[in-house]
Structures are given as C-alpha cells and as structure tokens.
Design an enzyme around this catalytic site. Structure first.
Site, PDB file in Angstrom:
ATOM      1  N   HIS A 107      84.012 -22.115  25.299  1.00  0.00           N
ATOM      2  CA  HIS A 107      83.891 -21.734  26.704  1.00  0.00           C
ATOM      3  C   HIS A 107      82.479 -21.929  27.256  1.00  0.00           C
ATOM      4  CE1 HIS A 107      87.288 -19.367  25.050  1.00  0.00           C
ATOM      5  NE2 HIS A 107      87.849 -19.609  26.231  1.00  0.00           N
ATOM      6  N   ASP A 118      68.600 -18.923 -19.557  1.00  0.00           N
ATOM      7  CA  ASP A 118      69.287 -19.620 -20.640  1.00  0.00           C
ATOM      8  C   ASP A 118      68.595 -20.907 -21.085  1.00  0.00           C
ATOM      9  OD1 ASP A 118      71.038 -20.621 -22.466  1.00  0.00           O
ATOM     10  OD2 ASP A 118      72.820 -20.407 -21.224  1.00  0.00           O
ATOM     11  N   HIS A 128      72.019 -30.372 -23.143  1.00  0.00           N
ATOM     12  CA  HIS A 128      71.297 -31.527 -22.604  1.00  0.00           C
ATOM     13  C   HIS A 128      70.783 -32.479 -23.670  1.00  0.00           C
ATOM     14  CE1 HIS A 128      71.861 -29.699 -18.805  1.00  0.00           C
ATOM     15  NE2 HIS A 128      71.144 -28.640 -19.104  1.00  0.00           N
TER      16      HIS A 128
END
Lengths: 181, 439
Positions: B117, B219, B227
């Site tokens: 609006h 961690d 990894h």
C-alpha cells in the site's frame, strides 16, 4: 564442405554446424568426465591460464549495483593452481564425505557459440543443471548460466580458457559444492 | 486469557525440563535439543530474541542509506546506516499488513517503501509517509510516531554491530564480558582495526544450528580427522597441535580454542604474502596485545560468540549460523582483514578463504556432511532418546597468569562445548535475564 571463413555470419547462425557440433561434444565430454570424477582428465581440458569463476550472487535492486562483482566473495575464483588443490583434496582416500561417492550428472543445454576477434577462440553460452544424489535421500540441484571462452590450441584441440558460472540461487540450497560446474 | 496465549504454560514446563536435557558439568547432552520443534521454538524466544546477535560490521555500511537485510532468529530485519550516521536495526515487516518492506540483500536507499500500500519508512525505521493520507481524515488513530518498524537495540564493539530485541538484556559489553579481551586479538591487533570484504556467501545446511556453532566454539578435535583430505592435499601432513601450548578459553558461553603457533590457520590460505605480512607485523601485535595474545593472531584456532557468530583467526572469516527451523541452518560467510594491510592482501584473503572455507572450500566441504548427518539421524525415536558425549578434558581447568575467563589446558578439549551448552541451558531455563548467571 564450407570452411569456417565461408560460413555465413548471421546473428543466429554465426559459426559452422561442424564447429557447433565439435564444441557441443567438447562440453558433453567435459560433463561426463566430471560425472565420473575423472578429474585428471578434466584438468587436461583446461588451458594453463584458465580463470574459473563462480561469484556469489546477491539480490539487489535494479537501480543498485550489479548482482555480482569480481571484487566480492565467490565460491570459486581460481586459476589452474587452485583447481589442482581442489582436485588433490577430492582424490584423497580420507575425503570421507566422498565415500560412498556422490552420484552426479551435469546436464548442459542452450548451447550458443559466438565467434570472437580471435579466430581460435569462441564465446560459448550454456545453461547447466547439476544433479547430485548421496546416501538414501540426500538430493541437491545446482542450476546456473555459464559463459565460457573455448580456445583451439596449437595442436588443434579445444580447451577451456575461461568460465563464468552464474548460479540461480542467492542462497546456495546445498551444504557444499563438491564438484565443478 | 490473552496472557496465557502469549506465554503458553508449556514454556514453563519445557523450561523446567531443560536441566534434564543438558548436564554440562559431566558433558551429557540429550539429542532432543537438536530436533524437537518445541525446544526450537523456545530457543527462538529465549536465545535469539534475547541475546545480542551480530548484524553487520561497520565497513559493510560506510555511507548514509547503506543497508543490508538479515535475520535475528527467524525474525527478518533491516540493518541500515541512518541520517544520524548510526546503525539501526528494525523488523523487515510493514506495520500495516506485515508485508516485507525490503527485498534486496544489500544496497543504498533513502526509504523502505512497502509494495502493498506504499507505506514508507526512513533509515531509522520510523514511518515517514502513507499513500493517500487524506483517506485517514476524519476520525483516525493513525499516529505515524507509533507505527514505525519495531526496533532492536544496537550496540557495537570495535566495529562489530550487534542487535538485541530484549530491553532487559545486559549491555553488549557485559554480555561479551571477558571475551572482549580475546576479541581484541582480531579486532584490535592493529590501530586501524578490521574491514569486511564486500559480498556475503550464503548457503543452507540441513542441520541444527548448534552443531556448527559448537564446532567453532571448541572442536579442534575434528580438524585432523574430518579435514585430513584437505590438509594432506595442501601440506602433505597433519598440523601439530601441542597440548602444552594450546588452550580452551570461555566466558559467558563465548569460547575460543587456540594454539600459540601464530600462523597455523593463516598457512592454510596458501598465500606467502599473507605469511610475510603477519611475520612483519608480529612485533607490533605483541606491543599492542602482549606476547601471549599476539601469538593467537593467525594460530590454529576457532571461536564462537554465543549464540551463532563464529570466526577463524588467521583464516580471517566470520560467519553466522541462522536458524531456519530445528533442522535447517543458513550460513552467512564473510572475509575480513586488517584495514591497514596492503591493498594486494585483499585479493589474497578473498581467494584464500574461498579456497578453504566457502561451501566449495576444501575444508568446509566436509563439515556440512557431518553436521547434517548428526541432525538427520535423530528422526529415529530411539536414537533421539540417547545422549551425546562431551566428556573430554573434564579436569583440564587451569589458572593462567595472563589468559582471562575460564581457561583449560589443550585445544583438544570439550570444555568450551560444555560451556556453550551450559549457557544455552541457563538461558532456556530462565524466565528473565535476572535469572541468567554470569559464567
């Protein structure tokens, strides 16, 4: 048979059917090598000066800046050295997340080949869908537009010299991109 | 009646049960906290709508009118630089029918105008104009001063802007507590502070937001294993983590695990110019931060500001874990560097982070898989009733001459994760901030 030079240059048909077919086959072969994780063979398809770029895409207003830029963050912004590091990681037996392997296909469509000022280089547009499936129900789809520069080397073989991949998503709907697009 | 609808009894019941779900002292954590919808909804109320949530770094919004959109919990917000030069944060939802008023992720604007609006709001969220105002003539309770977009408090620490929807919350300074001293390792190792590189990589993981947040809070145990592929691909070997020269440190649930190796994280960016820069600056860092903290600047480490702002020193990446339901998280990733660093290092950091810690990065690629599967298995009703083990380093707490907060020997530890879940349980169980202890 017409040579490339004899081919009529019109916007919608600016290269020979023969070349179009050759480039199309090159892209399909590349896709198959990626699907099969034949990364060493894939690296051989790249020129030494390859620039492989998948920029982050942002939703910005039309009046505003571009939705992506070479100065912003990217998923990939790689030369050959970085691509080789990524391949070396994927090939490690301790790449736990790749075992069992992801099942991939790369679907390539809307291939359009445009000549450049260099008679041994072409700009190639395409649209790709990379479908991935892992474990029982882990399914991911990446969709993107690509703009490649494909070059014929001194031995007459086609190679990929530049690739720009514009993802559809502004928020990647996947935990990672463990392939090349 | 209305009262009970707003604050359902089940909240109180659920909150009372939180103690049974988290035994942070022994390190036993109930898996339902990673799955249940009711627990998640309480998290949105008692953690995300109550804590200081990172929304922007100062350099992301340098000019008046610069804005970005993000979320606090699942509440969509606009963060903008107002005409007063200050950073404002307010709901991205029109006060008329609730439609989103801004659809861009970032940009520059003078107004946020609703598509529905045409109500339009200023850079501070205040209602500036409504379309066809004459239609409200006659008897009307349209008071523009009361119809601005709902604002959050905004406070900042050394360029990092945080927003908070709880008027009762302590100041950001108190909230961060002793952890400010650690944040200075990256925010204040140089007089120019840091800047963020333009852009923001976003991705969705099908995991509970706490798995990645706790991963960053402490961690380092996962790094050599998860990894391994990236470490071997890049260096041909695993990094050396020395228990005698590495630590967990935490305060108020914020935590940092780190070695004192100076460049362990930075080395994975594969950039000799970055290492050269750090080595050149080492004496300056030590002058500013003292010897011990200066050794953290690029060291093997990871950290999390409670609840969901994680970062890696040396890698130079900040990220937030934005909850999208109990089993979905939206990751936002940024790259930063010292504002005074040579211009050419910008490219080195930008490309280095993308090689390692973007969704396509050789390190991060393996993380998402773990977080998602830790979450997904809890679909099993028996699985979900089992507890998880966080019991490493139960007796590792030490007194350290220089290090502040709660300090533990060895970065291979779960002390910070326990502190993270303790803070989580404190907040989930508390009716108001007055009941939340300083930790």
């Amino acid at each position: 048979m017409k040579t490339l030079e004899q081919t009529t240059r019109r916007d919608h048909c600016s290269v020979s059917a023969e070349l179009l077919l050759e480039i199309q086959q090159f892209l399909y072969r590349e896709a198959r090598l990626l699907d099969n994780e034949q990364y060493d063979e894939w690296l051989e398809l790249l020129t030494d000066d390859i620039h492989y770029w998948v920029p982050g895409v942002q939703a910005r207003y039309r009046k505003d800046e571009a939705k992506f830029s070479s100065e912003r963050m990217a998923y990939f912004d790689d030369g050959l050295e970085y691509l080789k590091i990524r391949v070396a990681r994927a090939k490690q037996p301790s790449a736990w997340a790749e075992d069992p392997p992801t099942r991939h296909f790369h679907l390539i469509g809307n291939i359009e080949v445009l000549p450049t000022e260099d008679s041994n280089e072409w700009t190639v547009h395409s649209v790709i869908l990379n479908h991935r499936h892992r474990t029982e129900d882990d399914e991911m789809e990446l969709k993107a537009r690509r703009v490649d520069t494909i070059r014929r080397n001194s031995e007459g073989l086609l190679q990929l010299a530049r690739r720009k991949v514009i993802l559809q998503e502004t928020v990647l709907q996947a935990k990672n991109i463990n392939t090349f697009l | 009646m209305t009262e009970s609808l707003l604050k359902p009894d089940s909240n109180a019941k659920l909150a009372a049960g939180i103690e049974e779900l988290v035994d942070a002292e022994a390190g036993n954590i109930d898996r339902r906290i990673f799955w249940d919808e009711s627990i998640y909804n309480l998290e949105l109320e008692r953690i995300f709508a109550r804590c200081w949530i990172f929304v922007a770094h100062d350099t992301q919004l340098p000019n008046v009118g610069d804005f970005l959109t993000t979320t606090i919990g699942e509440d969509a917000v606009i963060v903008s630089r107002g005409e007063d030069g200050k950073i404002h944060t307010f709901l991205n939802s029109c006060t008329h029918r609730g439609n989103r008023v801004c659809f861009a992720e970032a940009g520059n604007s003078r107004r946020f105008t609703c598509n529905f609006h045409g109500w339009s709001y200023g850079l501070d969220g205040s209602l500036k104009n409504v379309s066809r105002p004459q239609s409200y003539s006659g008897k009307s309770n349209l008071d523009k001063s009361k119809l601005g977009l709902h604002k959050a408090r905004v406070e900042s620490y050394k360029g990092m802007h945080f927003a908070c929807f709880d008027p009762e919350a302590p100041s950001l300074e108190e909230y961060l507590g002793e952890f400010r001293w650690y944040l200075d390792v990256i925010l204040d190792n140089d007089e120019g502070g840091i800047e963020f590189i333009d852009g923001n990589i976003k991705s969705r993981l099908k995991c509970n937001w706490k798995f990645p947040a706790e991963n960053f809070v402490g961690d380092s145990y996962h790094a050599p294993w998860t990894h391994s592929s990236a470490l071997i691909a890049m260096f041909g070997k695993q990094p050396t983590m020395r228990p005698d020269r590495s630590y967990h440190a935490n305060a108020n649930g914020h935590g940092w695990e780190f070695g004192l190796d100076f460049i362990g994280n930075a080395a994975t960016l594969n950039s000799p110019p970055i290492i050269d820069y750090l080595r050149e600056q080492e004496a300056k860092f030590a002058e500013r931060l003292g010897k011990v903290r200066s050794r953290m600047v690029g060291a093997l480490s990871s950290a999390n500001v409670f609840p969901n702002l994680s970062f890696l020193a040396g890698h130079n990446t900040f990220r937030t874990w934005n909850p999208k339901g109990p089993r979905s998280t939206e990751l936002h990733t940024w790259v930063f560097l010292n504002a005074n660093a040579p211009e050419e290092l910008k490219e080195e950091y930008r490309r280095g982070v993308m090689l390692t810690f973007s969704p396509a990065g050789v390190f991060e690629m393996d993380d998402g898989e773990n977080f998602e599967n830790c979450t997904a298995v809890n679909v099993g009703v028996v699985t979900r009733q089992q507890q998880l083990h966080f019991g490493m380093g139960l007796d590792s707490k030490i007194e350290h001459e220089e290090l502040r907060g709660n300090v533990y020997q060895s970065q291979i530890n779960e002390a910070n994760q326990r502190a993270f879940y303790q803070r989580w349980a404190d907040l989930m169980g508390a009716e108001t901030w007055a009941d939340v202890p300083v930790r």
